[in-house]
Motif scaffolding. Structure first.
Motif, PDB file in Angstrom:
ATOM      1  N   ARG A   1       0.594  -1.168  -0.258  1.00 60.07           N
ATOM      2  CA  ARG A   1      -0.209  -0.091   0.041  1.00 60.07           C
ATOM      3  C   ARG A   1       0.306   1.412  -0.198  1.00 60.07           C
ATOM      4  N   MET A   2       0.196   2.499  -0.231  1.00 65.70           N
ATOM      5  CA  MET A   2       1.030   3.712  -0.252  1.00 65.70           C
ATOM      6  C   MET A   2       1.656   3.830   1.186  1.00 65.70           C
ATOM      7  N   TRP A   3       2.357   3.650   1.406  1.00 65.12           N
ATOM      8  CA  TRP A   3       3.975   3.276   1.050  1.00 65.12           C
ATOM      9  C   TRP A   3       4.742   2.190   2.048  1.00 65.12           C
ATOM     10  N   ASN A   4       3.688   1.566   1.953  1.00 62.18           N
ATOM     11  CA  ASN A   4       5.132   0.137   2.485  1.00 62.18           C
ATOM     12  C   ASN A   4       4.689  -0.860   2.689  1.00 62.18           C
ATOM     13  N   TYR A   5       5.104  -1.591   2.799  1.00 60.93           N
ATOM     14  CA  TYR A   5       4.525  -3.283   2.616  1.00 60.93           C
ATOM     15  C   TYR A   5       4.656  -3.843   4.170  1.00 60.93           C
ATOM     16  N   THR A   6       2.990  -5.035   4.373  1.00 58.80           N
ATOM     17  CA  THR A   6       3.648  -5.589   5.035  1.00 58.80           C
ATOM     18  C   THR A   6       3.290  -7.132   4.700  1.00 58.80           C
ATOM     19  N   PHE A   7       3.915  -7.623   5.855  1.00 59.02           N
ATOM     20  CA  PHE A   7       3.140  -9.531   5.111  1.00 59.02           C
ATOM     21  C   PHE A   7       2.744  -9.727   6.116  1.00 59.02           C
ATOM     22  N   GLN A   8       1.969 -11.031   5.722  1.00 59.66           N
ATOM     23  CA  GLN A   8       1.486 -11.776   6.254  1.00 59.66           C
ATOM     24  C   GLN A   8       1.831 -13.568   7.044  1.00 59.66           C
ATOM     25  N   TYR A   9       1.366 -13.736   7.956  1.00 53.46           N
ATOM     26  CA  TYR A   9       2.155 -15.407   7.536  1.00 53.46           C
ATOM     27  C   TYR A   9       0.771 -16.097   7.913  1.00 53.46           C
ATOM     28  N   GLU A  10       1.453 -17.135   7.859  1.00 56.47           N
ATOM     29  CA  GLU A  10      -0.119 -18.471   7.545  1.00 56.47           C
ATOM     30  C   GLU A  10      -0.565 -18.450   9.592  1.00 56.47           C
ATOM     31  N   ASN A  11       0.312 -18.349   9.915  1.00 61.21           N
ATOM     32  CA  ASN A  11       0.051 -18.408  11.594  1.00 61.21           C
ATOM     33  C   ASN A  11      -0.492 -17.078  12.349  1.00 61.21           C
ATOM     34  N   GLY A  12      -0.977 -16.604  11.337  1.00 62.70           N
ATOM     35  CA  GLY A  12      -1.562 -14.840  12.417  1.00 62.70           C
ATOM     36  C   GLY A  12      -0.180 -13.391  12.086  1.00 62.70           C
ATOM     37  N   LYS A  13       1.030 -14.422  11.877  1.00 65.37           N
ATOM     38  CA  LYS A  13       2.086 -12.919  12.479  1.00 65.37           C
ATOM     39  C   LYS A  13       2.219 -12.104  11.720  1.00 65.37           C
TER      40      LYS A  13
END
Ligand code: HEM
Ligand code: CU
Ligand code: CU
Lengths: 315, 537
Positions: free
Chosen positions: A104-116
């Motif tokens: 999204r403007m202006w960053n990335y986030t990373f979601q793991y399958e366990n919710g992290k």
């Protein structure tokens, strides 16, 4: 440096891509130098002072055929290596480790399958990792130079990328597709860890994100906002960025435009929640509609409570 | 061949006094030569603005962090820079200036087929340029989408985008009408005896270009209309939140904008194909091969647009098809280079100013072309796409290609156009600074791209610093060379020594009329005999 030290082999694609580079650039350099020197030699040898009268030659079918056929063969060789280095990027193995990337403007986030959820991409070494690429607003480019991968992150389309990291370390991750004001600040890192270490990190869900420690509700709110990127558009010190500053926001009156009409509202819990889940319903006067995206599904009501607690502290 | 050389003292197009006076004698003139100069001066003005913006960007990038402007300004600067340079400089480019001036003379005609339409094209050009300028000066914020106007950012930005898009749309009509005019002129107005295969190569390149202008430009016109409608009414063609598809936008945009690259480069190649034989005093090598390659580029160029979209999401089959076609379109360009170099072989070479520009053109064009091969191959494209490498590549091709050819052409035809010769020592110095500066400015960007620095970056990580410093220094050297070149040309138009009719001993028809040419070019339309040809030295 990445290309020049390609022996580092940070991912499974490096060898194929760099081979294509070497072949294309090798052939190109030979031709560039050869043709340039031929040209300079002709200019010197057939200078008017030395050669006052030109010999008229209109062409040669034989030469035309030669210099059509040979380059054609050479470019087909280049095409082949380009294809060979790229083809494996298309399909991820079935047993890959899945991570969702949200741009999204202006960053990335990373979601793991366990919710992290993190703002740095943590991945295990020597294991196929498949990324689901999702954009909340405009097109972004997911680019890890050291791994030689790049894929546009397109809103409304589900795209993916994959790789096997082969080297421990920290590597840059850029946004390569222009996405507005802070495009050049939309970068983060990939942290590659040996599988054991990664596992230990992964199962430890007590730490929601391992960047900042959880202390109080206000610190927690701040951390959530930082990780999800609110500060790309908002400050806490009174300066305007893309959106209004949060300084002294809670309890104050703001003028908003709702469906074309201006009205005054007081900033309270309800208003903040609405601003986050449906930011374009009430648009703060003097700012543009459509910039802030709804965070439905990304921030829970609990997250928003913590954010509100934090905003209250910004006097 | 009967030449028109014996024309008595007819009035030159520069001295002619018609019914209008002063500036109106120019802006109401339908003389193709005056229109050419109108284009030249308007383009030169806009070019200097574009250059100033380019220099501002390079200054900003000399160090990480803020140097002279903030990110919003930087984004606006590269957008306006790109829009000016592409839509107002290199697309009209050589056809608008040298095509208008030389095409009728080179094929032995008194004017283009539709002189009034020709003047209208210039009015439309000015209108388009004014619209873009309006988007900068008025409204809430300078456009910041990049010259590509990619959806959906172009719907999200709060800046004053509509006038800029409308300006680009209007500029397209200027291009279409010029193309139409040239096609008809070339078909209908060649001198008696000048068969297709006796036509010089510059008109040939204009012919190939004109068809692209005519057929490809409407696509971008419609695309820009759709963007405007979507911005105003939210019709939902490209915006995913309204059910549209942003990748569709990219397809439509590049279906035009890739062929547009050939609109820029083909006439440049045509000019080089005139300069090299003249200064070698030798028949062009492979005349028909060069024509065939022009037509091949114009045709195959329609089918390679997908190489701008290898990371946007296309089927695998589409990707390697576009890749292979991109490699195929490289071949005709290579053929041209081989033929130019062979023309020098056994020639009698006079390395005068236009020739120096032409040779440097070949050199930088080769670098641009070879870097294009890196971009054509899939594996390497994915890596360097949207990085500084691409910025280097297209500056080498469009600025190196069109720019060097333009300066070659202006130094070549200058004595014909103004009847005077420029100062050669200054011209050579300008060329040297420009060339050195150009290479220092753009070569480091190849390296930066290979290191992984994305393009359209206001700020960068410290590891990219050194190469950026070098590049910024290069921009000043180049600007210095540019200033010398332009001042020299300006001053000489008044004070230069009087130029003879045929200073370079050329064989094409423009060298058979006085310098500067009279209003109607020829007293008597020349007739091409059996044995005449544009390169029969
Ligand atoms: C003094 C000469 C010039 C300088 C210093 C210069 C410099 C630059 C720089 C620094 C960028 C931004 C790269 C980035 O951050 O992505 C850029 C972009 C660009 N330049 Fe130039 N340039 C010059 C001349 C030209 C010319 C003659 C053309 C015409 C073909 C041109 C076409 C473009 C285009 C199309 C872009 C891309 C804009 C965008 O990303 O939307 N430039 N230039
Ligand atoms: Cu971005
Ligand atoms: Cu293209």
């Amino acid at each position: 440096m990445y290309i020049l030290s390609s022996t580092t082999n940070a991912s499974n694609f490096v060898t194929g891509v760099d081979k294509a580079f070497m072949i294309i650039m090798g052939i190109s350099f030979v031709f560039l130098i050869g043709l340039t020197f031929t040209m300079l030699y002709f200019i010197y040898k057939y200078n008017r002072k030395k050669n006052p009268v030109a010999t008229q030659i209109e062409g040669s079918t034989k030469l035309e055929i030669i210099w059509t056929v040979i380059p054609t063969i050479l470019v087909l060789v280049m095409f082949y290596y380009g294809w060979a280095g790229w083809a494996p990027m298309r399909n991820a193995p079935k047993d890959s480790f899945n991570i969702q990337v949200t741009g999204r403007m202006w960053n990335y986030t990373f979601q793991y399958e366990n919710g992290k959820t993190t703002d740095t991409l943590f991945v295990p070494m020597n294991k196929a990792v498949k990324l689901k690429l999702i954009s909340m607003d405009v097109i972004h480019g997911f680019f890890i130079p050291a791994f030689r991968i790049k894929e546009d992150v397109v809103p409304g389309r589900e795209k993916s990328a994959w790789f096997i990291a082969q080297r421990e370390g920290l590597f840059e991750l850029f946004c390569s597709e222009y996405c507005g004001l802070d495009h050049s600040y939309m970068y983060t890192y990939v942290k590659v860890m040996p599988e054991q270490k990664f596992k230990a990190w992964y199962v430890d869900t007590t730490k929601h994100v391992d960047v900042a420690a959880v202390e109080s509700p206000t610190a927690n709110g701040k951390r959530i906002m930082k990780n999800i990127g609110c500060f790309a558009c908002h400050t806490v010190d009174g300066n305007k960025l893309v959106g209004p500053s949060f300084k002294g926001i809670y309890g104050h009156k703001v003028t908003v435009t709702t469906g074309g009409n201006d009205r005054e509202v007081t900033v309270d819990d309800e208003y903040i929640k609405k601003s986050i889940y449906d930011p374009n319903a009430d648009v703060v006067k003097g700012y543009n509609k459509g910039l802030m995206q709804p965070y439905v599904g990304q921030l829970s009501e609990d997250d928003i409570k913590q954010i509100t607690e934090y905003l209250k502290t910004l006097k | 061949m009967q030449t028109a050389a014996q024309i008595p003292h007819d009035v030159s197009y520069l001295d002619y006094k018609g019914k209008y006076k002063g500036i109106f004698a120019w802006i109401f003139s339908t003389d193709h030569k005056r229109i050419a100069l109108l284009y030249m001066f308007s383009m030169m003005t806009l070019f200097l603005v574009g250059v100033a913006l380019g220099l501002a960007m390079k200054l900003e990038l000399i160090a990480p962090g803020r140097t002279i402007m903030g990110p919003q300004s930087y984004n606006a600067v590269f957008t306006v820079h790109g829009v000016i340079m592409i839509f107002m400089i290199v697309i009209p480019g050589l056809p608008a200036v040298f095509g208008n001036f030389m095409l009728p003379i080179m094929i032995g005609a008194k004017d283009v087929a539709f002189p009034k339409l020709n003047l209208l094209s210039w009015y439309i050009y000015v209108l388009g340029a004014l619209l873009v300028i309006a988007s900068v000066l008025f409204g809430n914020g300078i456009p910041d989408t990049g010259w590509t106007f990619y959806a959906p950012y172009s719907f999200k930005t709060g800046t004053n985008l509509l006038p800029a898009i409308f300006g680009a749309f209007v500029l397209g009509f200027s291009s279409i009408l010029t193309g139409l005019n040239f096609i008809v002129t070339i078909h209908r107005m060649r001198a008696p005896g000048m068969t297709w295969f006796k036509m010089p190569l510059f008109p040939w390149s204009l012919y190939g270009t004109a068809w692209i202008q005519l057929l490809a430009t409407p696509v971008v016109g419609i695309t820009l209309v759709l963007v405007s409608l979507e911005r105003i009414f939210g019709i939902g063609v490209f915006d995913p939140t309204l059910g549209g598809d942003p990748v569709l936008y990219q397809h439509l945009f590049w279906i035009y904008s890739h062929p547009a690259v050939y609109v820029m480069i083909l006439p440049a190649m045509g000019a080089i194909s005139e300069i090299i034989p003249t200064f070698s005093q030798k028949h062009i090598f492979g005349y028909k091969a060069i024509i065939a390659s022009t037509l091949a580029i114009a045709f195959v160029g329609y089918f390679v647009w997908g190489h701008h979209m290898f990371t946007s999401g296309m089927s695998g089959t589409a990707q390697y098809t576009f890749s292979i076609l991109t490699f195929i379109v490289a071949i005709p360009s290579a053929i041209k280079v081989f033929n130019w170099i062979s023309t020098m072989h056994k020639g009698s070479i006079n390395p005068d100013i236009p020739f120096l520009w032409a040779v440097t053109f070949i050199f930088v064009f080769m670098i641009g072309g070879f870097s294009g091969l890196v971009l054509g191959a899939l594996a390497t494209n994915v890596y360097v796409h949207d990085t500084a490498f691409v910025v280097a590549h297209f500056h080498f091709i469009v600025f190196g290609g069109v720019g060097f050819a333009f300066f070659g052409a202006i130094h070549y035809w200058y004595p014909k156009m103004f009847g005077r010769m420029y100062d050669k020592a200054w011209a050579k110095m300008g060329w040297a600074f420009f060339t050195v500066g150009f290479l220092t400015l753009y070569s480091p960007m190849f390296y930066l791209g290979m290191m992984g620095m994305p393009r359209r970056y206001y700020d960068y990580l410290p590891e990219f610093h050194a190469a950026n410093i070098l590049s910024s220094l290069g921009s000043w050297v180049m600007a210095f060379g540019l200033v010398i070149v332009i001042i020299n040309l300006f001053r000489s138009a008044k004070n230069g020594p009087i130029a003879p009719m045929d200073p370079w001993h050329g064989k094409t028809l423009e060298w058979t009329v006085p310098s500067p040419p009279p209003v109607e070019n020829f007293d008597e339309i020349p007739v091409y005999g059996e044995k005449d040809g544009p390169y029969n030295y």
